[in-house]
Structures are given as structure tokens and as C-alpha cells.
Scaffold this motif. Structure first.
Motif, PDB file in Angstrom:
ATOM      1  N   GLY A  16       0.803  -1.213   0.000  1.00 55.40           N
ATOM      2  CA  GLY A  16       0.000   0.000   0.000  1.00 55.40           C
ATOM      3  C   GLY A  16       0.837   1.264   0.000  1.00 55.40           C
ATOM      4  O   GLY A  16       2.074   1.216  -0.079  1.00 55.40           O
ATOM      5  N   SER A  17       0.139   2.394   0.106  1.00 59.62           N
ATOM      6  CA  SER A  17       0.800   3.697   0.018  1.00 59.62           C
ATOM      7  C   SER A  17       0.326   4.610   1.134  1.00 59.62           C
ATOM      8  O   SER A  17      -0.798   4.477   1.637  1.00 59.62           O
ATOM      9  CB  SER A  17       0.476   4.357  -1.330  1.00 59.62           C
ATOM     10  N   LEU A  18       1.190   5.527   1.495  1.00 59.13           N
ATOM     11  CA  LEU A  18       0.856   6.599   2.419  1.00 59.13           C
ATOM     12  C   LEU A  18       1.636   7.843   2.012  1.00 59.13           C
ATOM     13  O   LEU A  18       2.723   7.732   1.437  1.00 59.13           O
ATOM     14  CB  LEU A  18       1.234   6.251   3.859  1.00 59.13           C
ATOM     15  N   ARG A  19       1.084   8.994   2.347  1.00 60.25           N
ATOM     16  CA  ARG A  19       1.831  10.232   2.163  1.00 60.25           C
ATOM     17  C   ARG A  19       1.909  10.964   3.498  1.00 60.25           C
ATOM     18  O   ARG A  19       0.876  11.320   4.076  1.00 60.25           O
ATOM     19  CB  ARG A  19       1.204  11.160   1.125  1.00 60.25           C
ATOM     20  N   LEU A  20       3.115  11.161   3.958  1.00 63.56           N
ATOM     21  CA  LEU A  20       3.344  11.904   5.194  1.00 63.56           C
ATOM     22  C   LEU A  20       3.559  13.374   4.866  1.00 63.56           C
ATOM     23  O   LEU A  20       4.157  13.705   3.841  1.00 63.56           O
ATOM     24  CB  LEU A  20       4.566  11.364   5.930  1.00 63.56           C
ATOM     25  N   SER A  21       3.070  14.230   5.750  1.00 63.38           N
ATOM     26  CA  SER A  21       3.272  15.664   5.630  1.00 63.38           C
ATOM     27  C   SER A  21       3.924  16.185   6.894  1.00 63.38           C
ATOM     28  O   SER A  21       3.720  15.631   7.980  1.00 63.38           O
ATOM     29  CB  SER A  21       1.937  16.384   5.411  1.00 63.38           C
ATOM     30  N   CYS A  22       4.676  17.241   6.730  1.00 66.10           N
ATOM     31  CA  CYS A  22       5.309  17.887   7.874  1.00 66.10           C
ATOM     32  C   CYS A  22       5.183  19.393   7.670  1.00 66.10           C
ATOM     33  O   CYS A  22       5.785  19.946   6.740  1.00 66.10           O
ATOM     34  CB  CYS A  22       6.765  17.473   7.990  1.00 66.10           C
ATOM     35  N   ALA A  23       4.400  20.022   8.515  1.00 69.52           N
ATOM     36  CA  ALA A  23       4.184  21.460   8.438  1.00 69.52           C
ATOM     37  C   ALA A  23       5.112  22.164   9.422  1.00 69.52           C
ATOM     38  O   ALA A  23       5.188  21.781  10.591  1.00 69.52           O
ATOM     39  CB  ALA A  23       2.741  21.797   8.754  1.00 69.52           C
ATOM     40  N   ALA A  24       5.805  23.178   8.927  1.00 67.36           N
ATOM     41  CA  ALA A  24       6.786  23.886   9.749  1.00 67.36           C
ATOM     42  C   ALA A  24       6.346  25.322  10.005  1.00 67.36           C
ATOM     43  O   ALA A  24       5.756  25.970   9.128  1.00 67.36           O
ATOM     44  CB  ALA A  24       8.141  23.885   9.051  1.00 67.36           C
ATOM     45  N   SER A  25       6.634  25.799  11.188  1.00 66.39           N
ATOM     46  CA  SER A  25       6.404  27.209  11.497  1.00 66.39           C
ATOM     47  C   SER A  25       7.645  27.993  11.104  1.00 66.39           C
ATOM     48  O   SER A  25       8.702  27.429  10.846  1.00 66.39           O
ATOM     49  CB  SER A  25       6.102  27.387  12.984  1.00 66.39           C
ATOM     50  N   GLY A  26       7.535  29.302  11.084  1.00 65.11           N
ATOM     51  CA  GLY A  26       8.704  30.121  10.789  1.00 65.11           C
ATOM     52  C   GLY A  26       8.664  30.708   9.395  1.00 65.11           C
ATOM     53  O   GLY A  26       7.928  30.228   8.518  1.00 65.11           O
ATOM     54  N   ARG A  27       9.480  31.742   9.188  1.00 65.29           N
ATOM     55  CA  ARG A  27       9.442  32.491   7.932  1.00 65.29           C
ATOM     56  C   ARG A  27      10.548  32.116   6.964  1.00 65.29           C
ATOM     57  O   ARG A  27      10.540  32.564   5.837  1.00 65.29           O
ATOM     58  CB  ARG A  27       9.564  33.979   8.240  1.00 65.29           C
ATOM     59  N   THR A  28      11.498  31.318   7.400  1.00 64.71           N
ATOM     60  CA  THR A  28      12.675  31.051   6.577  1.00 64.71           C
ATOM     61  C   THR A  28      12.781  29.589   6.180  1.00 64.71           C
ATOM     62  O   THR A  28      13.865  29.047   6.030  1.00 64.71           O
ATOM     63  CB  THR A  28      13.948  31.473   7.330  1.00 64.71           C
ATOM     64  N   PHE A  29      11.637  28.959   6.012  1.00 67.25           N
ATOM     65  CA  PHE A  29      11.593  27.530   5.713  1.00 67.25           C
ATOM     66  C   PHE A  29      12.471  27.166   4.522  1.00 67.25           C
ATOM     67  O   PHE A  29      13.185  26.161   4.542  1.00 67.25           O
ATOM     68  CB  PHE A  29      10.139  27.129   5.455  1.00 67.25           C
ATOM     69  N   SER A  30      12.424  27.947   3.473  1.00 69.41           N
ATOM     70  CA  SER A  30      13.136  27.614   2.241  1.00 69.41           C
ATOM     71  C   SER A  30      14.653  27.677   2.388  1.00 69.41           C
ATOM     72  O   SER A  30      15.379  27.233   1.489  1.00 69.41           O
ATOM     73  CB  SER A  30      12.690  28.539   1.113  1.00 69.41           C
TER      74      SER A  30
END
Length: 123
Positions: A16-30
Motif C-alpha cells: 500500500g501507500s501513504l503520504r506523510l506531511s510535515c508542516a513547519a512554522s517560521g518564515r525562513t523555511f526555504s
């Protein structure tokens, strides 16, 4: 203080398949590399995948190459781990982490960690 929040884990059958997400706080993610690690019961935490700030440099552990895909959307401060053809040996708690600089396979190169999301693959 940077906060990382993972989601998308769960129970899935082998193949099977799954997609994990990770949301980050902050303004300089990139500006920062991001990584995914995992830890199975009784085992050490291990590197899974990493991606540079721009997304131009990507690395995977050998056992997930061709099955996992790491990506990021800097507009919404989110990094993803798409997992297909899952195997029981992929069962673990998956963590995302923010890198101190360039992509790395070493946990010591990451300074902020999420709380983890459980992935369980049944045979």
C-alpha cells in the motif's frame, strides 16, 4: 522556536501507500534542508530521506529508493514523504527534522524535530 508537525501516518497493508506531511512554522523555511527519519521498536533512529532548501538536492537511504519520494512546497512551509510499495519493515515512527545547513544523513545535522507519526505496515 520552530515547530514541526507531522501527519499522514496510519495502518496499511503491504504494497500500500501513504503520504506523510510535515508542516513547519517560521518564515525562513526555504533556507533549510529538511529530512525524514524513522525509528522502529528496539532500533536506532535511521535516516530515510532529505531535501535541500530549494529542492534541488535529494538523498534517500538505499532501502527506500524507488519507493519513497521526498518533496517540499516552500510556499506553505511543508515537506512530504510519498511512500509506495510499503513493506512490513517500513513500520516505524517517522519524524521530520529541519537541517542546520545542507542535506545530511546524520541526525546530528538537524536541530528541530517533530513529534513523529506512526506508520504500520501489515503483512
Amino acid at each position: 522556536q520552530v515547530q514541526l508537525v507531522e501527519s499522514g501516518g496510519g495502518l496499511v497493508q503491504a504494497g500500500g501507500s501513504l503520504r506523510l506531511s510535515c508542516a513547519a512554522s517560521g518564515r525562513t523555511f526555504s533556507m533549510y534542508a529538511m529530512g525524514w527519519f524513522r525509528q522502529a521498536p528496539g532500533k536506532e533512529r535511521e535516516f530515510v530521506a532529505s531535501i535541500s532548501g530549494s529542492g534541488g538536492a535529494i538523498d534517500y537511504r538505499d532501502s527506500v529508493k524507488g519507493r519513497f519520494t521526498i518533496s517540499r512546497d516552500n510556499a506553505i512551509n511543508t515537506v512530504y514523504l510519498q511512500m509506495i510499495s510499503l513493506k512490513p519493515e517500513d513500520t516505524a515512527v517517522y519524524y521530520c527534522a529541519r537541517g542546520r545547513g545542507y542535506t545530511s544523513r546524520s541526525a546530528g545535522s538537524y536541530d528541530y524535530w517533530g513529534q513523529g507519526t506512526q506508520v504500520t505496515v501489515s503483512s
